[in-house]
Design an enzyme around this catalytic site. Structure first.
Site, short mmCIF file in Angstrom:
data_model
loop_
_atom_site.label_atom_id
_atom_site.label_comp_id
_atom_site.label_asym_id
_atom_site.label_seq_id
_atom_site.Cartn_x
_atom_site.Cartn_y
_atom_site.Cartn_z
N SER A 109 0.83 -1.21 0.00
CA SER A 109 0.00 0.00 0.00
C SER A 109 0.87 1.26 0.00
CB SER A 109 -0.96 -0.07 1.19
OG SER A 109 -1.90 0.95 1.15
N ASP A 160 -9.82 -4.33 -5.37
CA ASP A 160 -9.20 -3.32 -4.50
C ASP A 160 -9.85 -1.97 -4.77
OD1 ASP A 160 -7.59 -1.48 -3.20
OD2 ASP A 160 -5.72 -2.52 -3.68
N HIS A 191 -7.75 -4.80 -0.94
CA HIS A 191 -6.52 -4.06 -0.65
C HIS A 191 -5.72 -4.84 0.40
CE1 HIS A 191 -4.35 -0.28 -1.08
NE2 HIS A 191 -4.16 -0.24 0.24
#
Ligand code: MLT
Length: 206
Positions: A109, A160, A191
């Site tokens: 991320s 995501d 995610h």
């Protein structure tokens, strides 16, 4: 300790006999330098590991660069923090006796996003990257980086909400345009880091 190494981090030396490729672990928003140590162990148990903490705080949560809103990055801060992280990695290479430029960044991320920025802006620091749940760091990526010797894996989820398929496709296209040898390992989730892709990544590290 040199001034540039003066940020919270973990360094693990790796196996003495046949150390694996050195790993630079970059956590997601709200994480810290301990978050991805188990992942490093899973991917390459004999590797030296460097895991710094993001130097920006957002509502008490550590990140690697500022953002204006979810998915809207402060690109000036991203450039500055990328250089700061690159200088830290070079200082750590000298301090811990790891070949500079050999590191493979493994980011999740926010950590994946600064890993992409390192590739695009300071490619001399890395030999490759594994990007989990990655977004597009720059609307207009820096030109001039030569990633032809860099192996990059992008592993994003089909569902995501922060990295839609078009966004993943754009990131992949930008990295390929800079010459990266890129492999995509998509997964059906959101995610997150999907455990089903880890064997293939471990194989690539071997
Ligand atoms: C995050 O929450 O970390 C974002 O999805 C990615 C970023 O802001 O870099």
């Amino acid at each position: 300790m040199s001034a540039r190494l003066d940020r919270p981090h973990v360094f693990l030396p790796g196996g003495a006999d046949r150390p694996g490729v050195p790993l630079l672990m970059l956590h997601g928003t709200g994480g810290d330098e301990h978050d991805l140590l188990a992942l490093a162990q899973r991917l390459s148990p004999a590797s030296p590991v460097l895991s710094p903490r993001g130097s920006v705080l957002e509502g008490g949560m550590a990140r690697f660069f500022r953002r204006q809103a979810e998915g809207v990055f402060d690109e000036d801060d991203l450039r500055a923090r990328t250089d700061e992280l690159a200088d830290f990695v070079l200082a750590a290479s000298a301090e811990y006796d790891v070949e500079p430029g050999a590191w493979v960044a493994v980011g999740f991320s926010n950590g994946a996003n600064i890993a992409s920025s390192l590739l695009m802006r300071r490619p001399e620091v890395l030999s490759g990257a594994v990007l989990f749940a990655a977004m597009v760091p720059y609307a207009q990526p820096p030109s001039g980086a030569d990633l032809s010797r860099h192996r990059v894996v992008v592993s994003n989820g089909d569902r995501d909400p922060m990295a839609a398929r078009e966004q993943t496709a754009l990131l992949v296209a930008q990295l390929r345009a800079l010459g990266a040898q890129l492999e995509e390992l998509p997964h059906p989730g959101g995610h997150t880091i999907d455990p089903t892709v880890l064997s293939r990544i471990a194989e690539l590290m071997g």
